[in-house]
Design a protein around this motif. Structure first.
Motif, PDB file in Angstrom:
ATOM      1  N   VAL A  30       0.837  -1.204   0.000  1.00  0.00           N
ATOM      2  CA  VAL A  30       0.000   0.000   0.000  1.00  0.00           C
ATOM      3  C   VAL A  30       0.871   1.253   0.000  1.00  0.00           C
ATOM      4  CG1 VAL A  30      -1.621   1.362   1.381  1.00  0.00           C
ATOM      5  CG2 VAL A  30      -1.997  -1.090   1.093  1.00  0.00           C
ATOM      6  N   SER A  31       1.854   1.287   0.895  1.00  0.00           N
ATOM      7  CA  SER A  31       2.715   2.454   1.033  1.00  0.00           C
ATOM      8  C   SER A  31       3.601   2.662  -0.184  1.00  0.00           C
ATOM      9  CB  SER A  31       3.587   2.295   2.293  1.00  0.00           C
ATOM     10  OG  SER A  31       4.418   3.412   2.471  1.00  0.00           O
ATOM     11  N   ALA A  32       4.128   1.578  -0.732  1.00  0.00           N
ATOM     12  CA  ALA A  32       5.020   1.695  -1.881  1.00  0.00           C
ATOM     13  C   ALA A  32       4.292   2.236  -3.103  1.00  0.00           C
ATOM     14  CB  ALA A  32       5.644   0.338  -2.186  1.00  0.00           C
ATOM     15  N   PHE A  33       3.093   1.721  -3.382  1.00  0.00           N
ATOM     16  CA  PHE A  33       2.335   2.224  -4.526  1.00  0.00           C
ATOM     17  C   PHE A  33       1.835   3.648  -4.277  1.00  0.00           C
ATOM     18  CE2 PHE A  33       1.909  -2.318  -5.804  1.00  0.00           C
ATOM     19  CZ  PHE A  33       2.433  -2.172  -7.078  1.00  0.00           C
ATOM     20  N   HIS A  34       1.653   4.010  -3.021  1.00  0.00           N
ATOM     21  CA  HIS A  34       1.325   5.400  -2.689  1.00  0.00           C
ATOM     22  C   HIS A  34       2.474   6.311  -3.113  1.00  0.00           C
ATOM     23  CE1 HIS A  34       0.080   8.936  -0.399  1.00  0.00           C
ATOM     24  NE2 HIS A  34       1.272   8.935   0.175  1.00  0.00           N
ATOM     25  N   ASN A  35       3.703   5.902  -2.806  1.00  0.00           N
ATOM     26  CA  ASN A  35       4.867   6.691  -3.209  1.00  0.00           C
ATOM     27  C   ASN A  35       4.959   6.826  -4.728  1.00  0.00           C
ATOM     28  OD1 ASN A  35       5.755   7.159  -0.604  1.00  0.00           O
ATOM     29  ND2 ASN A  35       7.092   5.373  -0.564  1.00  0.00           N
ATOM     30  N   ALA A  36       4.687   5.728  -5.433  1.00  0.00           N
ATOM     31  CA  ALA A  36       4.742   5.770  -6.895  1.00  0.00           C
ATOM     32  C   ALA A  36       3.686   6.722  -7.451  1.00  0.00           C
ATOM     33  CB  ALA A  36       4.550   4.366  -7.461  1.00  0.00           C
ATOM     34  N   THR A  37       2.503   6.694  -6.876  1.00  0.00           N
ATOM     35  CA  THR A  37       1.429   7.590  -7.318  1.00  0.00           C
ATOM     36  C   THR A  37       1.839   9.050  -7.169  1.00  0.00           C
ATOM     37  OG1 THR A  37      -0.256   5.986  -6.643  1.00  0.00           O
ATOM     38  CG2 THR A  37      -0.980   8.254  -6.960  1.00  0.00           C
ATOM     39  N   THR A  38       2.398   9.394  -6.021  1.00  0.00           N
ATOM     40  CA  THR A  38       2.779  10.791  -5.789  1.00  0.00           C
ATOM     41  C   THR A  38       3.829  11.250  -6.786  1.00  0.00           C
ATOM     42  OG1 THR A  38       4.474  10.184  -4.151  1.00  0.00           O
ATOM     43  CG2 THR A  38       2.250  10.600  -3.339  1.00  0.00           C
ATOM     44  N   ARG A  39       4.730  10.370  -7.166  1.00  0.00           N
ATOM     45  CA  ARG A  39       5.778  10.770  -8.107  1.00  0.00           C
ATOM     46  C   ARG A  39       5.251  10.964  -9.518  1.00  0.00           C
ATOM     47  NH1 ARG A  39       7.633   9.409  -3.750  1.00  0.00           N
ATOM     48  NH2 ARG A  39       9.678  10.060  -3.024  1.00  0.00           N
ATOM     49  N   TYR A  40       4.240  10.190  -9.902  1.00  0.00           N
ATOM     50  CA  TYR A  40       3.602  10.440 -11.189  1.00  0.00           C
ATOM     51  C   TYR A  40       2.886  11.789 -11.173  1.00  0.00           C
ATOM     52  CZ  TYR A  40       4.359   6.214 -13.922  1.00  0.00           C
ATOM     53  OH  TYR A  40       4.919   5.228 -14.685  1.00  0.00           O
ATOM     54  N   LEU A  41       2.231  12.112 -10.076  1.00  0.00           N
ATOM     55  CA  LEU A  41       1.545  13.400  -9.976  1.00  0.00           C
ATOM     56  C   LEU A  41       2.539  14.556 -10.047  1.00  0.00           C
ATOM     57  CD1 LEU A  41      -1.095  12.635  -7.185  1.00  0.00           C
ATOM     58  CD2 LEU A  41      -1.487  12.837  -9.651  1.00  0.00           C
ATOM     59  N   VAL A  42       3.683  14.391  -9.392  1.00  0.00           N
ATOM     60  CA  VAL A  42       4.708  15.434  -9.432  1.00  0.00           C
ATOM     61  C   VAL A  42       5.226  15.615 -10.853  1.00  0.00           C
ATOM     62  CG1 VAL A  42       7.061  16.017  -8.712  1.00  0.00           C
ATOM     63  CG2 VAL A  42       5.409  15.209  -7.021  1.00  0.00           C
ATOM     64  N   ALA A  43       5.500  14.514 -11.549  1.00  0.00           N
ATOM     65  CA  ALA A  43       6.019  14.601 -12.912  1.00  0.00           C
ATOM     66  C   ALA A  43       5.020  15.284 -13.842  1.00  0.00           C
ATOM     67  CB  ALA A  43       6.362  13.198 -13.423  1.00  0.00           C
ATOM     68  N   LEU A  44       3.744  14.957 -13.723  1.00  0.00           N
ATOM     69  CA  LEU A  44       2.721  15.594 -14.551  1.00  0.00           C
ATOM     70  C   LEU A  44       2.577  17.071 -14.216  1.00  0.00           C
ATOM     71  CD1 LEU A  44      -0.035  12.824 -14.504  1.00  0.00           C
ATOM     72  CD2 LEU A  44       1.114  13.707 -16.537  1.00  0.00           C
ATOM     73  N   ARG A  78       4.897  19.036 -12.934  1.00  0.00           N
ATOM     74  CA  ARG A  78       6.095  19.747 -13.365  1.00  0.00           C
ATOM     75  C   ARG A  78       6.054  20.055 -14.860  1.00  0.00           C
ATOM     76  NH1 ARG A  78      10.745  16.683 -10.936  1.00  0.00           N
ATOM     77  NH2 ARG A  78      10.214  15.224 -12.580  1.00  0.00           N
ATOM     78  N   ASP A  79       5.379  19.191 -15.621  1.00  0.00           N
ATOM     79  CA  ASP A  79       5.256  19.418 -17.056  1.00  0.00           C
ATOM     80  C   ASP A  79       4.078  20.321 -17.406  1.00  0.00           C
ATOM     81  OD1 ASP A  79       7.475  18.034 -17.858  1.00  0.00           O
ATOM     82  OD2 ASP A  79       6.423  16.187 -18.365  1.00  0.00           O
ATOM     83  N   GLY A  80       3.353  20.815 -16.396  1.00  0.00           N
ATOM     84  CA  GLY A  80       2.266  21.739 -16.642  1.00  0.00           C
ATOM     85  C   GLY A  80       0.977  21.092 -17.081  1.00  0.00           C
ATOM     86  N   VAL A  81       0.895  19.758 -17.002  1.00  0.00           N
ATOM     87  CA  VAL A  81      -0.303  19.055 -17.454  1.00  0.00           C
ATOM     88  C   VAL A  81      -1.410  19.140 -16.407  1.00  0.00           C
ATOM     89  CG1 VAL A  81      -1.218  16.842 -18.248  1.00  0.00           C
ATOM     90  CG2 VAL A  81       1.125  17.502 -18.824  1.00  0.00           C
ATOM     91  N   ILE A  82      -1.034  19.083 -15.142  1.00  0.00           N
ATOM     92  CA  ILE A  82      -1.975  19.271 -14.039  1.00  0.00           C
ATOM     93  C   ILE A  82      -1.466  20.450 -13.213  1.00  0.00           C
ATOM     94  CG2 ILE A  82      -2.688  16.859 -14.039  1.00  0.00           C
ATOM     95  CD1 ILE A  82      -0.889  16.368 -11.657  1.00  0.00           C
ATOM     96  N   PRO A  83      -2.262  20.994 -12.299  1.00  0.00           N
ATOM     97  CA  PRO A  83      -1.861  22.197 -11.569  1.00  0.00           C
ATOM     98  C   PRO A  83      -0.478  22.103 -10.899  1.00  0.00           C
ATOM     99  CG  PRO A  83      -4.168  21.756 -11.196  1.00  0.00           C
ATOM    100  CD  PRO A  83      -3.649  20.591 -11.967  1.00  0.00           C
ATOM    101  N   ALA A  84       0.220  23.221 -10.878  1.00  0.00           N
ATOM    102  CA  ALA A  84       1.586  23.280 -10.359  1.00  0.00           C
ATOM    103  C   ALA A  84       1.672  22.994  -8.864  1.00  0.00           C
ATOM    104  CB  ALA A  84       2.192  24.660 -10.653  1.00  0.00           C
ATOM    105  N   ILE A  85       0.544  23.068  -8.168  1.00  0.00           N
ATOM    106  CA  ILE A  85       0.570  22.868  -6.716  1.00  0.00           C
ATOM    107  C   ILE A  85       1.071  21.474  -6.340  1.00  0.00           C
ATOM    108  CG2 ILE A  85      -1.804  22.031  -6.587  1.00  0.00           C
ATOM    109  CD1 ILE A  85      -2.063  23.538  -3.944  1.00  0.00           C
ATOM    110  N   PHE A  86       0.933  20.506  -7.264  1.00  0.00           N
ATOM    111  CA  PHE A  86       1.360  19.137  -6.955  1.00  0.00           C
ATOM    112  C   PHE A  86       2.884  18.991  -6.892  1.00  0.00           C
ATOM    113  CE2 PHE A  86      -2.931  18.419  -8.584  1.00  0.00           C
ATOM    114  CZ  PHE A  86      -3.438  17.576  -7.615  1.00  0.00           C
TER     115      PHE A  86
END
Length: 485
Positions: free
Chosen positions: A312-326, A328-336
């Motif tokens: 659960v925790s490991a996939f949570h970490n992976a999810t957050t990093r995908y959100l950060v990458a998106l 950072r590329d301006g695809v989703i709000p910069a607040i992430f």
């Protein structure tokens, strides 16, 4: 003409993206994360009996075969690391090889798949926790309490720095592997049911079983190994560290689970298939009591709970990093992209997924759904389809990326290995979809609705990319460029 990202720069000296802080994670740390995410003990106890019972004893050999195919995939995957120096993993590579719209669509699929599988895994964690508390301590704590507690702890760990998370996950992983190894040694050393046999590793055993069914379970054991690239910015030496972590993760999972499947066959001998079908959830407990003792069976029970939580925790970490990458590329709000000043953790992305998981758990509780058969199936079906599908697209992207310029890489690394792995992964995707009714144990529309989530999310991501291309071209042109400017 295909619209491809221009992220083709080589990273000198194996360093990370420009301006990124030097990393501290070694290949060992990242392997700990990947193996913990795969929940080796939880997978072994929960899936290997089903694979043997419904697919045959050839399950043991299929782990080695699947590991070989994924190692072929990893050859091209690792070759891309030097030329795509950001932490987007599969979606960054697909963007570079097949264009931004498809790459962003895949990123959306990856994010929702990891988010769902993390939330869905809370279900079995809570069920096993409830059973363990009742059997060992006589305490009746209903599964919703365990589920909400699990979400809370997951969220707290997500707010801490990645090295602490690695230590927690690494501890779980070492304990799980140790328990599995002890049971295996005990089975072999005390004399197995029908004598030591290598039949489970033979081609005949594979041919006699249900290959499609076995593949569905076996590939699930490797889910998350590609997440090594998500930690590029935290790796000590990005290219070298990620290469070792990727191949190391595949090798550890393949060898460990193959050994476990082999020795559980030895433990029950000729009756193994019957036992697996009759008492799949108790199979490892029976073997533990018979070959080690009651105390060991209790240890295994507790560690199964911890194994599910580690996943659960490991996939949570992976999810957050995908959100950060998106973000950072301006695809989703910069607040992430915001990180904690104290821990450097991506706290907004982590909190968002924690709330997402909490909502799913609460809805499951209010609807009276089963935490395993409903919540876990909801979480696992999209990822069971999306992971091999994304790997297939990545293999194709590797070939197209290097098609005009090999950039000094060998034809084997950028053409042959990715092409062969693409064919193998296409077969896997087909077999997973063909066996979906078996996977869900249900009939009707749900068997196409759940996999269809991926197509819907893919379409949303592609539409977002096309909208950016027409309305905000300056942001669109930056997609996949982090670390190159």
């Amino acid at each position: 003409m295909t619209d491809r990202s221009s992220n083709t720069a080589t990273v000198p000296d194996g360093r990370g993206p420009k301006g990124a802080p030097s990393g501290t994670l070694s290949a060992r740390h990242i392997i700990f994360f990947v193996i913990a995410a795969a929940a080796p003990l939880g997978f072994a106890v929960g899936s290997i009996p089903l694979a043997i019972g419904r697919g045959g004893i050839g399950t043991a050999a299929m782990f080695i075969i699947a590991g070989g195919f994924l190692a072929l995939f990893a050859v091209g995957y690792v070759a891309m690391t030097r030329f795509v120096p950001n932490a987007g993993a599969l979606f960054s590579y697909i963007t570079a090889g097949l264009g931004r719209p498809l790459g962003i669509g895949v990123a959306f699929v990856a994010a929702i798949s990891y988010a769902l599988v993390s939330a869905g895994a809370v279900g079995p964690f809570a069920v096993f926790a409830e059973q363990t508390a009742q059997s060992l301590f006589g305490v009746a704590v209903p599964w919703p309490v365990w589920a909400l507690a699990g979400i809370l702890v997951m969220g707290l760990l997500g707010q801490l720095n990645v090295e602490l998370n690695m230590r927690v996950l690494g501890f779980f992983m070492i304990a799980e592997v140790t328990v599995l190894a002890i049971l295996g040694v005990a089975v072999v050393s005390q004399g197995v049911a029908s004598g030591i046999s290598m039949e489970a590793l033979s081609p005949a055993a594979i041919a006699e079983g249900q290959i499609g069914v076995v593949l569905l379970f076996v590939f699930a054991a490797f889910a998350g190994f590609e997440a090594t690239a998500l930690f590029r910015e935290e790796a000590k030496h990005p290219v070298r560290t990620l290469r070792r972590a990727t191949f190391g993760s595949i090798a550890v999972i393949a060898l460990l689970q193959s050994f476990v499947a082999w020795y559980i066959v030895q433990a029950f001998g000729a009756t193994v298939v019957d036992v697996a079908n009759a008492t799949p959830t108790e199979m490892f407990a029976i073997a533990s009591r018979q070959y080690v003792g009651d105390w060991f069976a209790n240890v295994v029970t507790v560690l199964v709970v911890l194994s599910w939580f580690a996943s659960v925790s490991a996939f949570h970490n992976a999810t957050t990093r995908y959100l950060v990458a998106l973000s950072r590329d301006g695809v989703i709000p910069a607040i992430f992209t915001r990180r904690s000043r104290r821990t450097n953790a991506p706290w907004v992305a982590s909190l968002t997924h924690s709330l997402f998981a909490l909502v799913l758990i609460v809805l499951c509780i209010l609807a009276g759904l089963d935490p395993y058969l409903d919540l876990f199936i909801l979480g696992s079906v999209p990822v069971a389809v999306s992971i091999p599908a994304m790997e297939l697209l990545t293999a194709i992207a590797v070939v197209t990326f290097f098609l005009r310029d090999r950039r000094g890489q060998s034809p084997w690394a950028v053409y042959v290995a990715p092409a062969v792995s693409a064919i193998a992964l296409a077969i896997v995707v087909y077999l997973v979809l063909a066996n979906m009714e078996f996977y869900t144990a249900q009939t009707g529309p749900i068997n196409w609705i759940l996999p269809g989530i991926n197509l819907v999310v893919l379409g949303i991501g592609v539409a977002r990319a096309l909208w950016m291309r027409s309305r905000t071209p300056h942001l669109y042109d930056r997609i996949g460029r982090f670390g190159l400017e």
